[in-house]
Design an enzyme around this catalytic site. Structure first.
Site, short mmCIF file in Angstrom:
data_model
loop_
_atom_site.label_atom_id
_atom_site.label_comp_id
_atom_site.label_asym_id
_atom_site.label_seq_id
_atom_site.Cartn_x
_atom_site.Cartn_y
_atom_site.Cartn_z
N GLU A 165 0.84 -1.22 0.00
CA GLU A 165 0.00 0.00 0.00
C GLU A 165 0.87 1.26 0.00
O GLU A 165 0.53 2.26 -0.63
CB GLU A 165 -0.92 -0.04 1.23
CG GLU A 165 -1.73 1.20 1.52
CD GLU A 165 -3.05 1.25 0.77
OE1 GLU A 165 -3.03 1.15 -0.45
OE2 GLU A 165 -4.09 1.43 1.43
N THR A 213 -4.50 10.58 -3.29
CA THR A 213 -4.46 10.54 -1.82
C THR A 213 -3.39 11.49 -1.28
O THR A 213 -3.61 12.22 -0.32
CB THR A 213 -4.18 9.09 -1.34
OG1 THR A 213 -5.27 8.27 -1.75
CG2 THR A 213 -4.05 9.01 0.16
#
Ligand code: HSE
Length: 298
Positions: free
Chosen positions: A127, A180
């Site tokens: 991630e 993000t």
């Protein structure tokens, strides 16, 4: 040996739980096929759906798988086929589904030597490739299911919360891109004390509502006074969709992860369908392209 798995999408933050709370979607997610190979290492042999890197070190599923086999040293390798259904950058945990899926599948093929928290730790390495920050609020729900609270990252401690039977999520994904990294950069470094008090009161009462099946308390807890005022400005028609969803009876509404997807939580599937229709109506009267998803939370 080979295994085919489904790796679910997830909604993180869930209004008042920035970086610590998330829930798992039901049938919205990717599929992956993982098989053992005599040659050591990890290779990505097929990617369908979206254009993502085949180089193991650049692929989130590859990086998390590497972290696991570096620890386990199985003496053989794995190849991974990825059937990507969650659009990267949609805000419903696309990279987390890839990162969690590969380690979950490899763990099954190895006879489950690792527990879910350890799998989350490996997946965090993957991630980190895509978001360049450490958070597990999409990964943990993808691996544990239901509502999950990330109590701490170091040491990694994850709490699987109860999920009331009748909770549904409606997600609307406007086809714009929000990174993000950028959605984190616009956030203030400090929070006024009064807002912090409201936020942690909401998060505490939300956790209590989940434990006590208290839908009314859940409704009063699903509010975000810290992050939403900043990030909602990046999402077209946010206030209108929110008003429409709440008016239609949604228990709560918020930004899914760092967006651009936004979500409503409802009690029951019928309510989810009418909330979905109300949310769609707002975007249908604009020129924006969008998709909606409806899922049980479990
Ligand atoms: N908690 C993270 C954020 C999730 O909101 O930035 C995004 O992946």
């Amino acid at each position: 040996k080979e295994i085919r798995i489904f790796s679910p999408g997830t909604v993180s933050n869930v209004a008042c739980g920035f970086d610590v709370l998330g829930f798992c979607l039901d049938h919205i997610g990717d599929e992956m096929l993982v098989r053992t190979t005599p040659q050591q290492g990890i290779s990505i042999t097929k990617i369908e759906g979206y254009d993502l890197p085949y180089e193991t070190e650049k692929n989130v599923a590859g990086v998390s798988a590497l972290a696991l086999i570096e620890d386990f040293q199985p003496g053989f390798g794995f190849e991974i086929e990825i059937y990507k259904r969650i659009k990267p950058g949609s805000g419903i945990g696309s990279s987390a589904a890839s990162a969690a899926g590969s380690v979950f599948a490899i763990n099954e093929l190895l006879g489950k030597p690792y527990n879910k928290t350890q799998l989350t730790a490996f997946a965090m390495k993957g991630e980190a490739v895509s978001s360049q920050s450490e958070h597990a609020d999409n990964l943990a729900p993808a691996i544990f299911g239901g509502f999950v609270l990330v109590k701490s990252l170091n040491p990694l401690e994850i709490l699987n919360l109860p999920t009331p039977e009748e909770l549904y999520a409606v997600i609307i994904h406007p086809q714009i891109e929000i990174k993000t990294l950028e959605a984190r950069a616009i956030l203030p470094k400090d929070i006024p004390l009064q807002k912090a008090i409201t936020q942690w009161a909401n998060l505490g009462s939300l956790v209590h509502a989940l434990h006590s099946d208290d839908y009314s308390l859940l409704q009063r807890s699903l509010q975000d006074v810290v992050i939403e005022p900043y990030r909602s400005q990046l999402i077209p028609h946010f206030d209108e969709v929110k008003t429409a969803a709440l008016k239609q009876g949604a228990l709560g509404f918020g930004i899914s992860g760092s967006g651009p997807s936004i979500f409503a939580i409802t009690k029951g599937e019928d309510s989810a369908r009418s909330v979905e229709a109300a949310m769609r109506k707002v975007y249908e009267s604009s020129s924006l392209q969008f998709e909606t998803y409806l899922s049980k939370i479990n």
